[in-house]
Design a protein around this motif. Sequence first.
Motif, PDB file in Angstrom:
ATOM      1  N   ARG A  95       4.919  -5.621   3.148  1.00 32.79           N
ATOM      2  CA  ARG A  95       5.468  -5.605   1.799  1.00 32.79           C
ATOM      3  C   ARG A  95       6.135  -6.947   1.492  1.00 32.79           C
ATOM      4  O   ARG A  95       6.696  -7.592   2.377  1.00 32.79           O
ATOM      5  N   GLU A 106       7.967  -7.733  -8.584  1.00 31.63           N
ATOM      6  CA  GLU A 106       7.759  -6.373  -8.084  1.00 31.63           C
ATOM      7  C   GLU A 106       7.442  -6.423  -6.593  1.00 31.63           C
ATOM      8  O   GLU A 106       6.833  -7.385  -6.105  1.00 31.63           O
ATOM      9  N   GLU A 153       2.224  -4.505  -1.809  1.00 30.32           N
ATOM     10  CA  GLU A 153       1.664  -4.440  -0.459  1.00 30.32           C
ATOM     11  C   GLU A 153       0.602  -5.516  -0.323  1.00 30.32           C
ATOM     12  O   GLU A 153      -0.288  -5.636  -1.171  1.00 30.32           O
ATOM     13  N   ARG A 163      -1.945  -5.063  -3.570  1.00 29.54           N
ATOM     14  CA  ARG A 163      -1.920  -3.834  -4.365  1.00 29.54           C
ATOM     15  C   ARG A 163      -0.477  -3.410  -4.615  1.00 29.54           C
ATOM     16  O   ARG A 163       0.432  -3.706  -3.838  1.00 29.54           O
ATOM     17  N   ARG A 164      -0.297  -2.744  -5.746  1.00 33.40           N
ATOM     18  CA  ARG A 164       1.013  -2.192  -6.079  1.00 33.40           C
ATOM     19  C   ARG A 164       1.301  -1.008  -5.163  1.00 33.40           C
ATOM     20  O   ARG A 164       0.390  -0.473  -4.510  1.00 33.40           O
ATOM     21  N   LEU A 165       2.549  -0.582  -5.146  1.00 35.94           N
ATOM     22  CA  LEU A 165       2.906   0.526  -4.264  1.00 35.94           C
ATOM     23  C   LEU A 165       2.273   1.843  -4.708  1.00 35.94           C
ATOM     24  O   LEU A 165       2.182   2.781  -3.912  1.00 35.94           O
ATOM     25  N   ASN A 166       1.792   1.904  -5.969  1.00 37.84           N
ATOM     26  CA  ASN A 166       1.069   3.104  -6.423  1.00 37.84           C
ATOM     27  C   ASN A 166      -0.415   3.044  -6.084  1.00 37.84           C
ATOM     28  O   ASN A 166      -1.182   3.925  -6.464  1.00 37.84           O
ATOM     29  N   GLY A 167      -0.832   1.972  -5.399  1.00 37.65           N
ATOM     30  CA  GLY A 167      -2.219   1.833  -4.972  1.00 37.65           C
ATOM     31  C   GLY A 167      -3.079   0.981  -5.884  1.00 37.65           C
ATOM     32  O   GLY A 167      -4.207   0.632  -5.517  1.00 37.65           O
ATOM     33  N   GLU A 168      -2.596   0.611  -7.072  1.00 41.53           N
ATOM     34  CA  GLU A 168      -3.391  -0.197  -8.006  1.00 41.53           C
ATOM     35  C   GLU A 168      -3.632  -1.583  -7.437  1.00 41.53           C
ATOM     36  O   GLU A 168      -2.719  -2.255  -6.970  1.00 41.53           O
TER      37      GLU A 168
END
Length: 377
Positions: A2, A26, A29, A133-138
């Motif tokens: 991260r 932000e 990952e 990728r964002r922490l929501n997987g995007e």
Amino acid sequence: MRMQAAIMFEQGKPRPYASSNALVIEEVELEGPGPGEVLIEVAAAGLCHSDLSAIEGIRPRPLPVVIGHEGAGIVREIGEGITDLKPGDHVITVFVASCGVCRNCVRGRPNICTAGNAARAAGTLLSGAKRIRRLNGERINHGSGLSLFAQYAVVGRRSAVKIDPGIPLEDAAIFGCAVMTGAGAVLNTAAMQAGDTIAVVGLGGVGMNALFAAVAGGAERIIAVDANPEKLGLARQWGATDTFLATELDCAEQVRAATDGGVDTVIETAGNIRAMELAYAITARGGSVVSAGLPAQGANFSYMHAGLVSDEKSIRGSYMGSCIAERDIPRFLGLYKRGKLPVGSLKSGFLPLSEINAGFDRLAEGNVLRQVLRPNM
């Protein structure tokens, strides 16, 4: 792992960017490097007008994206198949990923690599991967195969050039774009020779490096043109023999009168059509314009074609200074070590990731040369 990164979710947000939050900090990952890739800790990244153009929406990018294309860092991990780099090595990043096998690479023009251009347009690394990728997987797109406005970056092996660890990384970062583009336009694209007369139109970070290269290359006369009187003063300190204020209505006439009809080689680095028109207007018969500035997509420059022919002028583009990074970065660093490319004098201050939007506000105001981001401050 991260890390913190500056993500652009939307282009064209209004200024001030510090209020509109053009880049959003932000936690994301970052995957480890794949085959032929390198993980680097970003030590320094320059804020460049090309990044500003992306923020303004002048140059479209796939969204969301982490931009940042001029920088230097330390290798922390290497992917499968890499044998010539190791953790701890210092590197300068290269904003054109080159494949080494396309028609342009094999002709010695990796700066216009076909595969690298396609990867940039798709927002991927040269391998086609997206490692952020964002922490929501995007998934997040990569900017120029680098994405340096972050604490770490995964880049292709050919997007990193190993350098002497004794070189300050804050200075080394500027070689990743401003030096290659500006100095390369003079020494590679224009192939300036000692004793030549040359003009530089636009004195940002790229233009000042073009000026440095003209001085280092032994130009007899160096004409500097800009809309900012303070930058003209700096240009005189750094070797310009003549300076002209671009905002004066008769600027072109002044230059032509002072140079007996115009300049043989004109380097345009401002990235707008008015600057290009001025550059063409001050070019002598038989002379050439080299444009290294990137205007808005769709912008058009027009000229009288009969004059182009009868005056035997030429117009050339210069992308990344026509550089072969592995050849030219060491060459330019050699000039830097001898004091011939004083890029350290261009630094207008350091800033942490949290202040990046304010940094781009200052860049948009036109009063700074090169602010250097330290993502891990």
